[in-house]
Each structure stands twice: as structure tokens, then as C-alpha cells.
Write a protein that holds these residues in place. Structure first.
Motif, PDB file in Angstrom:
ATOM      1  N   THR A 188      74.514   0.377  18.777  1.00 38.73           N
ATOM      2  CA  THR A 188      74.973   0.406  20.156  1.00 38.73           C
ATOM      3  C   THR A 188      76.019  -0.701  20.340  1.00 38.73           C
ATOM      4  OG1 THR A 188      73.105  -1.019  20.746  1.00 38.73           O
ATOM      5  CG2 THR A 188      72.841   1.365  21.102  1.00 38.73           C
ATOM      6  N   PRO A 189      76.904  -0.560  21.331  1.00 37.12           N
ATOM      7  CA  PRO A 189      77.975  -1.556  21.500  1.00 37.12           C
ATOM      8  C   PRO A 189      77.492  -2.988  21.695  1.00 37.12           C
ATOM      9  CG  PRO A 189      78.526   0.443  22.687  1.00 37.12           C
ATOM     10  CD  PRO A 189      77.122   0.623  22.184  1.00 37.12           C
ATOM     11  N   ASP A 190      76.250  -3.172  22.167  1.00 40.12           N
ATOM     12  CA  ASP A 190      75.719  -4.535  22.284  1.00 40.12           C
ATOM     13  C   ASP A 190      75.026  -4.993  20.992  1.00 40.12           C
ATOM     14  OD1 ASP A 190      73.319  -3.130  22.266  1.00 40.12           O
ATOM     15  OD2 ASP A 190      72.780  -3.624  24.329  1.00 40.12           O
ATOM     16  N   PHE A 191      74.977  -4.121  19.997  1.00 35.51           N
ATOM     17  CA  PHE A 191      74.432  -4.404  18.665  1.00 35.51           C
ATOM     18  C   PHE A 191      72.944  -4.730  18.668  1.00 35.51           C
ATOM     19  CE2 PHE A 191      78.981  -5.477  18.364  1.00 35.51           C
ATOM     20  CZ  PHE A 191      79.346  -4.531  17.418  1.00 35.51           C
ATOM     21  N   GLN A 192      72.239  -4.378  19.729  1.00 41.81           N
ATOM     22  CA  GLN A 192      70.806  -4.635  19.797  1.00 41.81           C
ATOM     23  C   GLN A 192      69.976  -3.477  19.247  1.00 41.81           C
ATOM     24  OE1 GLN A 192      69.790  -5.713  23.822  1.00 41.81           O
ATOM     25  NE2 GLN A 192      71.251  -7.407  23.883  1.00 41.81           N
ATOM     26  N   THR A 193      70.582  -2.319  19.129  1.00 35.58           N
ATOM     27  CA  THR A 193      69.851  -1.113  18.732  1.00 35.58           C
ATOM     28  C   THR A 193      70.635  -0.348  17.672  1.00 35.58           C
ATOM     29  OG1 THR A 193      68.949  -0.933  20.972  1.00 35.58           O
ATOM     30  CG2 THR A 193      68.805   1.021  19.584  1.00 35.58           C
ATOM     31  N   LEU A 194      69.915   0.169  16.680  1.00 40.83           N
ATOM     32  CA  LEU A 194      70.500   1.065  15.688  1.00 40.83           C
ATOM     33  C   LEU A 194      70.070   2.495  16.002  1.00 40.83           C
ATOM     34  CD1 LEU A 194      72.039   1.422  12.939  1.00 40.83           C
ATOM     35  CD2 LEU A 194      69.781   1.319  11.841  1.00 40.83           C
ATOM     36  N   ILE A 195      71.042   3.393  16.057  1.00 40.58           N
ATOM     37  CA  ILE A 195      70.772   4.814  16.266  1.00 40.58           C
ATOM     38  C   ILE A 195      70.952   5.539  14.946  1.00 40.58           C
ATOM     39  CG2 ILE A 195      71.464   6.901  17.488  1.00 40.58           C
ATOM     40  CD1 ILE A 195      70.280   4.862  19.353  1.00 40.58           C
ATOM     41  N   THR A 196      70.002   6.399  14.597  1.00 40.44           N
ATOM     42  CA  THR A 196      70.114   7.188  13.369  1.00 40.44           C
ATOM     43  C   THR A 196      69.933   8.666  13.676  1.00 40.44           C
ATOM     44  OG1 THR A 196      67.746   7.016  12.825  1.00 40.44           O
ATOM     45  CG2 THR A 196      69.196   5.282  11.993  1.00 40.44           C
ATOM     46  N   GLY A 197      70.663   9.509  12.966  1.00 40.37           N
ATOM     47  CA  GLY A 197      70.551  10.957  13.110  1.00 40.37           C
ATOM     48  C   GLY A 197      70.521  11.606  11.741  1.00 40.37           C
ATOM     49  N   SER A 198      69.832  12.749  11.659  1.00 39.48           N
ATOM     50  CA  SER A 198      69.495  13.292  10.339  1.00 39.48           C
ATOM     51  C   SER A 198      69.627  14.808  10.288  1.00 39.48           C
ATOM     52  CB  SER A 198      68.055  12.883   9.996  1.00 39.48           C
ATOM     53  OG  SER A 198      67.517  13.615   8.933  1.00 39.48           O
ATOM     54  N   ARG A 199      69.546  15.288   9.057  1.00 34.09           N
ATOM     55  CA  ARG A 199      69.460  16.728   8.844  1.00 34.09           C
ATOM     56  C   ARG A 199      68.195  17.301   9.478  1.00 34.09           C
ATOM     57  NH1 ARG A 199      71.467  20.330   4.701  1.00 34.09           N
ATOM     58  NH2 ARG A 199      72.353  18.602   3.507  1.00 34.09           N
ATOM     59  N   ASP A 200      67.211  16.447   9.775  1.00 34.10           N
ATOM     60  CA  ASP A 200      65.974  16.923  10.411  1.00 34.10           C
ATOM     61  C   ASP A 200      66.139  17.153  11.916  1.00 34.10           C
ATOM     62  OD1 ASP A 200      65.856  14.391  11.622  1.00 34.10           O
ATOM     63  OD2 ASP A 200      64.216  13.665  10.377  1.00 34.10           O
ATOM     64  N   VAL A 218      63.703  11.422  19.383  1.00 27.84           N
ATOM     65  CA  VAL A 218      64.010  12.605  20.183  1.00 27.84           C
ATOM     66  C   VAL A 218      64.344  13.760  19.250  1.00 27.84           C
ATOM     67  CG1 VAL A 218      65.565  13.598  21.913  1.00 27.84           C
ATOM     68  CG2 VAL A 218      64.932  11.181  22.061  1.00 27.84           C
ATOM     69  N   VAL A 219      63.734  14.913  19.499  1.00 23.11           N
ATOM     70  CA  VAL A 219      64.172  16.136  18.818  1.00 23.11           C
ATOM     71  C   VAL A 219      65.434  16.587  19.540  1.00 23.11           C
ATOM     72  CG1 VAL A 219      63.575  18.462  18.110  1.00 23.11           C
ATOM     73  CG2 VAL A 219      61.797  16.706  18.248  1.00 23.11           C
ATOM     74  N   ALA A 220      66.582  16.253  18.968  1.00 19.24           N
ATOM     75  CA  ALA A 220      67.838  16.287  19.713  1.00 19.24           C
ATOM     76  C   ALA A 220      68.600  17.600  19.586  1.00 19.24           C
ATOM     77  CB  ALA A 220      68.730  15.136  19.264  1.00 19.24           C
ATOM     78  N   HIS A 221      68.502  18.259  18.439  1.00 17.51           N
ATOM     79  CA  HIS A 221      69.278  19.480  18.190  1.00 17.51           C
ATOM     80  C   HIS A 221      68.412  20.495  17.461  1.00 17.51           C
ATOM     81  CE1 HIS A 221      73.444  18.338  19.367  1.00 17.51           C
ATOM     82  NE2 HIS A 221      73.018  17.112  19.127  1.00 17.51           N
ATOM     83  N   MET A 222      68.959  21.688  17.305  1.00 13.11           N
ATOM     84  CA  MET A 222      68.267  22.740  16.562  1.00 13.11           C
ATOM     85  C   MET A 222      68.436  22.575  15.063  1.00 13.11           C
ATOM     86  SD  MET A 222      69.263  26.040  18.899  1.00 13.11           S
ATOM     87  CE  MET A 222      68.543  27.169  17.700  1.00 13.11           C
ATOM     88  N   PHE A 223      69.597  22.052  14.664  1.00 17.99           N
ATOM     89  CA  PHE A 223      69.888  21.831  13.248  1.00 17.99           C
ATOM     90  C   PHE A 223      70.416  20.416  13.055  1.00 17.99           C
ATOM     91  CE2 PHE A 223      70.620  26.490  13.894  1.00 17.99           C
ATOM     92  CZ  PHE A 223      69.505  26.922  13.203  1.00 17.99           C
ATOM     93  N   ALA A 224      70.945  20.136  11.888  1.00 14.52           N
ATOM     94  CA  ALA A 224      71.329  18.787  11.486  1.00 14.52           C
ATOM     95  C   ALA A 224      72.230  18.090  12.498  1.00 14.52           C
ATOM     96  CB  ALA A 224      72.036  18.833  10.134  1.00 14.52           C
ATOM     97  N   ILE A 225      71.981  16.796  12.696  1.00 18.18           N
ATOM     98  CA  ILE A 225      72.875  15.939  13.474  1.00 18.18           C
ATOM     99  C   ILE A 225      73.880  15.340  12.502  1.00 18.18           C
ATOM    100  CG2 ILE A 225      73.066  13.904  14.948  1.00 18.18           C
ATOM    101  CD1 ILE A 225      70.122  14.416  15.764  1.00 18.18           C
ATOM    102  N   ASN A 226      75.150  15.677  12.703  1.00 20.08           N
ATOM    103  CA  ASN A 226      76.187  15.234  11.775  1.00 20.08           C
ATOM    104  C   ASN A 226      76.796  13.889  12.128  1.00 20.08           C
ATOM    105  OD1 ASN A 226      76.088  17.529  10.076  1.00 20.08           O
ATOM    106  ND2 ASN A 226      77.326  18.702  11.527  1.00 20.08           N
TER     107      ASN A 226
END
Length: 300
Positions: A188-200, A218-226
Motif C-alpha cells: 500500500t502507498p503507506d507501506f504498512q500493508t502488503l497485498i497479494t493476489g494469486s491464481r487461486d 477475500v475471494v476476489a475473482h472467479m479466476f486468477a488475479i493477474n
């Protein structure tokens, strides 16, 4: 929230995999499966100019503002350094015969993520290899740099995210982050949090100040988060997915605010591979397997 499609940039002959901010606020670069590296103007989608043509796919671009160099990661060959104004190659480095998935820079150090699991550490001034970080036998897919905590996050195809000390390059943390390949990592822009996204298809947030404790999933998408990116003011986050959609989120709470897809917004018809949120009039760019780049205006 209102999202409006402003323009479509066409001209690539294969899927578009890389977007990178250009030397001016209203410019950007793109590259993809056709090996073409193109410079565009956000206010003139008809004026794309070819700055380089390489013989293999390009998944990674990095523009070095201080030296006015565009780093181009050509799969199976290595790095080309391009002067985009004069459209000439000013340097090259035959690193590997592996695919190059990401390029990031901190000060005079460049990090290159490879499909053989190596992260190559380069001296940007000397164009010389400093180190090879080999923490996995599977692909190093994505890199994020935290200059506040002095850390380097790398996502791998072995489902792990590894955190290295930015100075010593020692391994500090290994996160069993996902149940499939990690395709995108971003602080995140304040560098306090890391966000990760996956093929899951899951989006996760990790507390970078508390030993990377898991904050949210969060189950964010139906398929991989690129890919994931943040708005210039840091309040919003966007994700791109193989499910053909773009989603806009509250960056603090991971609350879904908007779904941008083909049915409702004339979005992409195939996988959305890459995003770039420009400070120029708050425009969000998306690149797709459909060979186009779309430009979106995001407003409340």
C-alpha cells in the motif's frame, strides 16, 4: 462509483502483458506477446510509436526516469535498455534463457524475477550482476519494494511469498500465502500493508509492521488475479483477472466498490493481464489478451 471507458489503444498483434508509466505524466509504454514496445500518449490514442521490437514476448518493463532508460525484459534472452526518445538500444544484458516476469528498482539496484526461481540483483549504473537470490525451484513471478521497512517481497509459483532484507538480501519471512501461484504483490502507498493476489483468485492483506500477520482474505475473482495497483491518492485499489474483469476496491477495507466488465462497461473480452493507474487525470489503464489497452475514468 462511476467508471467510464474513455479510449481504446489498439495496434499490438498479440496479448498485452506489460504497462509502464512514461517520462511524462500523460505517456506510458506497453509490450506483449508480439515483442513490440510502444509509447503512447493518453490524450492521443491514435499516436502510438514503436520504440523497440524484440524477437520474443515481453512480460516486464521498467522505466528509469533519472537515466531516461526503458528496461525491457525479453523472454529467453535477457534485458534490453532502450532510449525511448531516440528509439535506440543503449545497453543489454544476457542474463538468462528463462522468462522474465518482473523488473523493479530501488536506488541503484535493479531486481529481476525469473521463471527458474532466481531473482537477479543488478547494479543499474554498472549493468553488472551483484547477486542471484535462489529461494525456490519454481518461478519468481512478482516483486514489490518497501523502502520504509527496507524489505523486498517476492511472490513465487510455489504459492509462497518471501520477504528479503533490502540491504543484506537475507531471507526474513516466508509466507504460506496462497494455494496456487502468486501472480502479484504490492505494498500500500503507506507501506504498512502488503497485498497479494494469486491464481487461486484470492486477495490477501498482510501487516508489514507486525511480522506479516494475515489481516484479511477475500475471494476476489472467479479466476486468477493477474495484477493489483493503487490509485494515485492511495484510497482505491484495482485488480485485474483472468475472468476478464477489473474490480475497484477500498484500499483500506478491501470492500468491493465496482465491477468493470464487458457486459456493463464494454470491457475486455479476454483475460485482463496488467493495470496502470496514472496520475494524469486519474486514468486507469488495463491491458488484455484481446490485444488492446483500455483507458477508464474512475470517479465517485
Amino acid at each position: 462509483m462511476n467508471v467510464q471507458k474513455l479510449d481504446t489503444f489498439g495496434g499490438h498483434r498479440d496479448g498485452v502483458y506489460a504497462l509502464e508509466a512514461g517520462p511524462t505524466a500523460d505517456s506510458f509504454f506497453s509490450a506483449g506477446g508480439d515483442g513490440m514496445v510502444v509509447r503512447w500518449q493518453l490524450d492521443r490514442p491514435d499516436l502510438g510509436s514503436l520504440v523497440a521490437q524484440v524477437p520474443a514476448s515481453v512480460y516486464a518493463l521498467h522505466y528509469e526516469q533519472d537515466r531516461n532508460r526503458l528496461w525491457v525484459g525479453q523472454n529467453y534472452e535477457g534485458l534490453h535498455l532502450i532510449d525511448p526518445a531516440n528509439r535506440v538500444e543503449v545497453g543489454s544484458l544476457k542474463l538468462t534463457n528463462a522468462a522474465i516476469f518482473d523488473i523493479k528498482q530501488y536506488a541503484d539496484t535493479v531486481f529481476v524475477a525469473l521463471s527458474d526461481g532466481v531473482v537477479v540483483v543488478l547494479d543499474a549504473q554498472q549493468l553488472a550482476v551483484r547477486r542471484h537470490l535462489k529461494a525456490s525451484d519454481q518461478s519468481a513471478r512478482c516483486i514489490a519494494i518497501n523502502p520504509v521497512e527496507r524489505e523486498l517481497a517476492v511472490g513465487y509459483s510455489d504459492h509462497q511469498v518471501r520477504i528479503f532484507d533490502l540491504n543484506t538480501l537475507a531471507l526474513k519471512h516466508t509466507l504460506s500465502a496462497h494455494v496456487n501461484s502468486v501472480f502479484t504483490v504490492a505494498y500500500t502507498p503507506d507501506f504498512q500493508t502488503l497485498i497479494t493476489g494469486s491464481r487461486d483468485a484470492r486477495l490477501k492483506s498482510w501487516d508489514a509492521e507486525q511480522g506479516y500477520a494475515l489481516r484479511q482474505e477475500v475471494v476476489a475473482h472467479m479466476f486468477a488475479i493477474n495484477h493489483v495497483t493503487f490509485s494515485p491518492d492511495g484510497q482505491l485499489m484495482a485488480t485485474a483477472s483472468m475472468d476478464k474483469s477489473i474490480k475497484i476496491w477500498d484500499a483500506q477495507t478491501l470492500r468491493l466498490l465496482k465491477v468493470v466488465d464487458r457486459a456493463r462497461h464494454a470491457g475486455h473480452g479476454t483475460s485482463v493481464n496488467r493495470l496502470l493507474w496514472s496520475a494524469y487525470q486519474n486514468m486507469l489503464l488495463s491491458a488484455s489478451d484481446d490485444r488492446t489497452i483500455s483507458v477508464w475514468q474512475v470517479g465517485k
